[in-house]
Design a protein around this motif. Structure first.
Motif, PDB file in Angstrom:
ATOM      1  N   THR A  94       7.365  -1.637  -5.565  1.00  0.00           N
ATOM      2  CA  THR A  94       6.252  -1.320  -6.462  1.00  0.00           C
ATOM      3  C   THR A  94       4.926  -1.549  -5.742  1.00  0.00           C
ATOM      4  O   THR A  94       4.905  -2.102  -4.631  1.00  0.00           O
ATOM      5  CB  THR A  94       6.369  -2.158  -7.758  1.00  0.00           C
ATOM      6  OG1 THR A  94       5.384  -1.737  -8.666  1.00  0.00           O
ATOM      7  CG2 THR A  94       6.213  -3.637  -7.490  1.00  0.00           C
ATOM      8  N   GLY A  95       3.832  -1.130  -6.360  1.00  0.00           N
ATOM      9  CA  GLY A  95       2.534  -1.205  -5.685  1.00  0.00           C
ATOM     10  C   GLY A  95       2.020  -2.616  -5.519  1.00  0.00           C
ATOM     11  O   GLY A  95       1.394  -2.962  -4.524  1.00  0.00           O
ATOM     12  N   ILE A  96       2.309  -3.467  -6.510  1.00  0.00           N
ATOM     13  CA  ILE A  96       1.864  -4.867  -6.437  1.00  0.00           C
ATOM     14  C   ILE A  96       2.978  -5.718  -7.042  1.00  0.00           C
ATOM     15  O   ILE A  96       3.495  -5.385  -8.109  1.00  0.00           O
ATOM     16  CB  ILE A  96       0.497  -5.057  -7.146  1.00  0.00           C
ATOM     17  CG1 ILE A  96      -0.057  -6.454  -6.914  1.00  0.00           C
ATOM     18  CG2 ILE A  96       0.553  -4.732  -8.621  1.00  0.00           C
ATOM     19  CD1 ILE A  96      -1.544  -6.564  -7.232  1.00  0.00           C
ATOM     20  N   ASP A  97       3.381  -6.750  -6.344  1.00  0.00           N
ATOM     21  CA  ASP A  97       4.595  -7.453  -6.762  1.00  0.00           C
ATOM     22  C   ASP A  97       4.461  -8.965  -6.538  1.00  0.00           C
ATOM     23  O   ASP A  97       3.568  -9.413  -5.826  1.00  0.00           O
ATOM     24  CB  ASP A  97       5.784  -6.922  -5.946  1.00  0.00           C
ATOM     25  CG  ASP A  97       7.059  -6.893  -6.778  1.00  0.00           C
ATOM     26  OD1 ASP A  97       7.088  -7.537  -7.841  1.00  0.00           O
ATOM     27  OD2 ASP A  97       8.024  -6.219  -6.359  1.00  0.00           O
ATOM     28  N   MET A  98       5.382  -9.695  -7.171  1.00  0.00           N
ATOM     29  CA  MET A  98       5.381 -11.145  -7.019  1.00  0.00           C
ATOM     30  C   MET A  98       6.528 -11.558  -6.098  1.00  0.00           C
ATOM     31  O   MET A  98       7.692 -11.293  -6.412  1.00  0.00           O
ATOM     32  CB  MET A  98       5.573 -11.827  -8.377  1.00  0.00           C
ATOM     33  CG  MET A  98       4.536 -11.439  -9.427  1.00  0.00           C
ATOM     34  SD  MET A  98       2.847 -11.586  -8.842  1.00  0.00           S
ATOM     35  CE  MET A  98       2.723 -13.353  -8.603  1.00  0.00           C
ATOM     36  N   PRO A  99       6.218 -12.234  -5.002  1.00  0.00           N
ATOM     37  CA  PRO A  99       7.297 -12.597  -4.059  1.00  0.00           C
ATOM     38  C   PRO A  99       8.375 -13.465  -4.702  1.00  0.00           C
ATOM     39  O   PRO A  99       9.547 -13.358  -4.345  1.00  0.00           O
ATOM     40  CB  PRO A  99       6.557 -13.372  -2.968  1.00  0.00           C
ATOM     41  CG  PRO A  99       5.143 -12.935  -3.071  1.00  0.00           C
ATOM     42  CD  PRO A  99       4.907 -12.621  -4.510  1.00  0.00           C
ATOM     43  N   GLN A 100       8.001 -14.313  -5.672  1.00  0.00           N
ATOM     44  CA  GLN A 100       9.003 -15.221  -6.262  1.00  0.00           C
ATOM     45  C   GLN A 100       9.885 -14.527  -7.294  1.00  0.00           C
ATOM     46  O   GLN A 100      10.962 -15.024  -7.608  1.00  0.00           O
ATOM     47  CB  GLN A 100       8.340 -16.467  -6.866  1.00  0.00           C
ATOM     48  CG  GLN A 100       7.403 -16.228  -8.037  1.00  0.00           C
ATOM     49  CD  GLN A 100       5.996 -15.927  -7.596  1.00  0.00           C
ATOM     50  OE1 GLN A 100       5.780 -15.069  -6.742  1.00  0.00           O
ATOM     51  NE2 GLN A 100       5.030 -16.614  -8.175  1.00  0.00           N
ATOM     52  N   LEU A 160       0.812  -1.228   0.000  1.00  0.00           N
ATOM     53  CA  LEU A 160       0.000   0.000   0.000  1.00  0.00           C
ATOM     54  C   LEU A 160       0.837   1.265   0.000  1.00  0.00           C
ATOM     55  O   LEU A 160       0.426   2.299  -0.531  1.00  0.00           O
ATOM     56  CB  LEU A 160      -0.938  -0.008   1.197  1.00  0.00           C
ATOM     57  CG  LEU A 160      -2.263  -0.755   1.020  1.00  0.00           C
ATOM     58  CD1 LEU A 160      -3.169  -0.530   2.220  1.00  0.00           C
ATOM     59  CD2 LEU A 160      -2.978  -0.318  -0.250  1.00  0.00           C
ATOM     60  N   GLU A 161       2.036   1.157   0.563  1.00  0.00           N
ATOM     61  CA  GLU A 161       2.903   2.336   0.629  1.00  0.00           C
ATOM     62  C   GLU A 161       3.251   2.849  -0.771  1.00  0.00           C
ATOM     63  O   GLU A 161       3.522   4.022  -0.972  1.00  0.00           O
ATOM     64  CB  GLU A 161       4.182   1.953   1.379  1.00  0.00           C
ATOM     65  CG  GLU A 161       4.821   3.128   2.094  1.00  0.00           C
ATOM     66  CD  GLU A 161       6.051   2.669   2.866  1.00  0.00           C
ATOM     67  OE1 GLU A 161       7.098   3.290   2.687  1.00  0.00           O
ATOM     68  OE2 GLU A 161       5.945   1.655   3.593  1.00  0.00           O
ATOM     69  N   HIS A 162       3.244   1.903  -1.743  1.00  0.00           N
ATOM     70  CA  HIS A 162       3.608   2.287  -3.099  1.00  0.00           C
ATOM     71  C   HIS A 162       2.451   2.155  -4.089  1.00  0.00           C
ATOM     72  O   HIS A 162       2.655   2.226  -5.291  1.00  0.00           O
ATOM     73  CB  HIS A 162       4.804   1.442  -3.572  1.00  0.00           C
ATOM     74  CG  HIS A 162       6.023   1.671  -2.752  1.00  0.00           C
ATOM     75  ND1 HIS A 162       6.302   0.956  -1.613  1.00  0.00           N
ATOM     76  CD2 HIS A 162       7.016   2.592  -2.886  1.00  0.00           C
ATOM     77  CE1 HIS A 162       7.423   1.396  -1.086  1.00  0.00           C
ATOM     78  NE2 HIS A 162       7.884   2.386  -1.829  1.00  0.00           N
ATOM     79  N   CYS A 163       1.279   1.930  -3.568  1.00  0.00           N
ATOM     80  CA  CYS A 163       0.094   1.794  -4.437  1.00  0.00           C
ATOM     81  C   CYS A 163      -0.734   3.078  -4.351  1.00  0.00           C
ATOM     82  O   CYS A 163      -1.087   3.506  -3.257  1.00  0.00           O
ATOM     83  CB  CYS A 163      -0.757   0.599  -3.981  1.00  0.00           C
ATOM     84  SG  CYS A 163      -2.381   0.522  -4.760  1.00  0.00           S
TER      85      CYS A 163
END
Lengths: 174, 514
Positions: free
Chosen positions: B360-366, B295-298
């Motif tokens: 980034t606002g939404i990311d993939m952990p892998q 959320l900090e980056h979204c």
């Protein structure tokens, strides 16, 4: 992978694919055909519903017993619900082609039995014997029919049963 | 390397159709929409047929015969279209199932679509069965008795159904019930089941490309004219039909009743159905880690919501008190872990905070965007050769490791749709001469829209788009599956030559153009 740049060739290929697709539909929409009965066969179908007789005979209540009952429940006879199984045997030219002992359905065993059996038999003239027992209180078969029948190729001879008439045949020549 | 022989068969079929139809019209990419189109043909022809159809035991066969022979030019053609489109839809549905199975798109997060799809086939088959029943010819009689036998094998009926057909004959009341089922009951249930089947997908399209739809329609019309659908003799319950031309697409179960008891037929069909439905768990595959929102980056722009192929993202009112109006939320049970959302996030910009971790606002952990940036940086820096080409690939298309040679390095993403366009610019800025983006074959993305969104983003037609100042002549997109190695190698060689010329032109001060 893109298609050919040559448009006419692509249209030819597409036409070929559509033709194969339609050929598949055309063939399997009607073929291969099936024959469910051989050239010399006919069918005997035994199909009826019948409730076996009560397992125990009804008991006539005494006046004393009737007096103990509320006025609106004073039935003269006390009948158990459970019915007898229906045992059936069918023979064609003395050869059995169906035999079954069908228990009465239902939680209390008080339902009617549905009989259904389809047998392919040689077409032509035969002696048909039908036997049924619907009471555990009677030895042997209490309903019987023996009749000469002629069944044509692919014809269905229907065997029914009516409580007041016994076995009833329809279709075929009796 | 392909290890799955079923997938190999599918890819060969796909290649053939790509050759014939191109990727835009390839019927294998439109099996779902093609099935919907066929439903429209069935519906419209069915409504037309309903007008002259006589819905009674005595009148049905005669009215169908009238349509077929007296009015062959109108109702007769409609009848044939109705039948052949119904047969065609069985083929498209079976191919659809085969395709999804062969390409592994039936398990993991997709289990729901698979499980709700299998009963659709049976619903379709029963709809066809009641349709054949309405003609009330010998075939209908065969179906009626066979269906009754099947029903009677269930503990509910216990013999009563079949007895009705053989001793009482077919009544108008029952016939109207079948008519109601075919015209209204079953279609409504089917529509509901289809809705359920696609409910976990976003941007659902039910229309095939016009050219493909027209081709299919005219092919059906040609077949209808060449071989009109015909009836058998009128039903006669006191005789066994002699020769039956059964429709194997719909009536294939009935001949089994001649050799097996109805209970065994039920056991077979139920087992096959349950086996198909259980495939996602019998051949399981674990999904990757699901997308995570930071959320900090979204800023709640909603681009990820628009791009998510599986409806896993929702937009809701802000909960963290930030100055933005919205935020996005990921539903992990729906998330396909494709990373398309990370590629769509405007914050996935590698030019930001170059020295710190890229958030980034939404990311993939892998495979976080920061990790992608690091890999690009290191790969470009370590790449030998005069011409450096960085190839981005995905887990389901051609394995980009197979393209590696001097001057060419591959980077595997989860999906090509997770590639932020700015990362391509970043690679060029770091010294790559060219970037090739591959992935699944065009229009056949494992995650539905990955390669389509990438093309649109690079063409500037979808946000976040590649900036106008990016050197587009140094970027190439080539969707490919493993069997396409030769074609992509040829394209790569041509691209290398093109880049060489661009570099020469740039060195001599001229503007590089294609």
């Amino acid at each position: 992978m893109a298609g050919f740049d040559n448009k006419p060739l692509r249209f030819v290929l597409q036409a070929f694919n559509y033709t194969v697709f339609m050929a598949l539909i055309w063939y399997f929409a009607t073929s291969p055909s099936i024959n469910i009965i051989a050239d010399d066969q006919a069918v005997i179908t035994i199909a009826f519903s019948h409730a076996g007789q009560l397992r125990e005979p009804c008991r006539r209540l005494s006046q004393e017993e009737l007096n103990k009952l509320p006025p609106n429940m004073r039935k003269l006879d006390d009948c158990q619900r459970e019915r007898s199984p229906v045992t059936i045997e069918a023979l064609l030219d003395d050869q059995p082609f169906y035999s079954a002992a069908l228990p009465p359905p239902g939680l209390f065993g008080d339902g009617g039995v549905d009989v259904f059996h389809k047998a392919k038999v040689p077409a032509g003239e035969h002696r048909l014997s039908l036997k049924m027992n619907d009471s555990v209180r009677i030895e042997g078969f209490n309903h019987q029919l023996e009749q000469q029948v002629t069944i044509d190729h692919a014809q269905i001879l229907l065997v029914g049963f009516e409580a007041n008439r016994g076995f009833v045949l329809s279709g075929g020549e009796k | 390397m392909i290890v799955n022989p079923v997938k190999r068969v599918y890819l060969a079929l796909e290649s053939w159709f790509n050759l014939s139809f191109g990727t835009e019209w390839n019927p294998l990419y439109h099996l779902g929409t093609l099935s919907f189109f066929l439903f429209w043909v069935i519906l419209i022809s069915g409504i037309y047929l309903f007008i002259p159809f006589h819905g009674s035991v005595a009148g049905a066969h005669a009215s169908v015969e009238y349509m077929t022979h007296e009015q062959w030019y109108a109702a007769g053609i409609m009848r044939s279209l109705h039948r052949y489109a119904s047969d065609a839809v069985v083929i498209t549905v079976l191919l659809h199932m085969f395709k999804e199975f062969a390409s592994g798109r039936y398990r993991g997060f997709r289990w729901f679509s698979w499980v709700t799809g299998v009963p659709n086939l049976w619903m379709l088959v029963t709809l066809g069965i009641t349709g054949y029943w309405l003609v009330w010819d010998e075939l209908a009689q065969y179906i009626a008795v066979g269906s009754a036998q099947l029903m009677d094998a269930l503990p509910i009926f216990s013999g009563a159904m079949t007895r009705n057909f053989v001793s009482g004959g077919m009544t108008d009341r029952f016939f109207i019930l079948i008519e109601f089922l075919h015209l209204l009951g079953q279609p409504l249930i089917l529509v509901f089941m289809l809705w359920l089947h696609v409910t976990r997908l976003s941007n659902v399209n039910i229309n095939p490309p016009r050219g493909l739809a027209m081709g299919t329609f005219f092919a059906l019309l040609a077949l209808s004219l060449y071989q009109p659908a015909l009836s058998h003799a009128p039903a006669s319950l006191d005789r066994v039909p002699l020769e039956l031309h059964i429709d194997w697409f719909y009536l294939n179960v009935y001949p089994l009743l001649e050799i097996w008891p109805a209970q065994q037929v039920w056991i077979l069909t139920t087992s096959v159905t349950l086996l198909l439905m259980a495939l996602p768990w019998l051949l399981p595959k674990k999904d990757g880690a699901k997308a995570v929102v930071d959320l900090e980056h979204c800023n709640g722009c909603g681009l990820c919501f628009e791009d998510c192929p599986f409806d896993a993202i929702t937009v809701q009112a802000r909960t963290d008190g930030a100055r933005y109006e919205h935020e996005v939320v990921v539903n992990p049970s729906l998330c396909g872990a494709c990373g398309i959302c990370a590629g769509s996030c405007p914050a996935s910009n590698p030019f930001r905070s170059a020295r710190e971790t890229l958030k980034t606002g939404i990311d993939m952990p892998q495979l976080p965007v920061d990790e992608m940036r690091r890999l690009v940086r290191e790969t470009v820096a370590a790449m030998p050769g005069d011409i450096k080409i960085l190839v981005f690939g995905c887990e389901h298309g051609l394995n980009v490791d197979r393209l590696e040679r001097e001057g060419t390095r591959g980077l595997r993403l989860i999906c090509s749709g997770m590639l932020p366009p700015t990362l391509v610019e970043y690679a060029l800025k770091l010294g790559a001469d060219g970037v090739m983006v591959t992935g699944c074959r065009q229009n056949d993305c494992f995650y539905r829209f990955g390669n389509s969104w990438t093309r649109l983003r690079f063409a500037g037609e979808r946000k976040p788009s590649l900036r106008t100042r990016a050197e587009r002549e140094r970027i190439r997109i080539h969707g490919a599956a493993d069997p396409d190695l030769r074609s992509i190698e040829a394209d790569l060689a041509e691209f290398r030559q093109h880049l060489l010329e661009l570099n020469r032109a740039a060195a001599s001060g001229a503007t590089g153009t294609e």
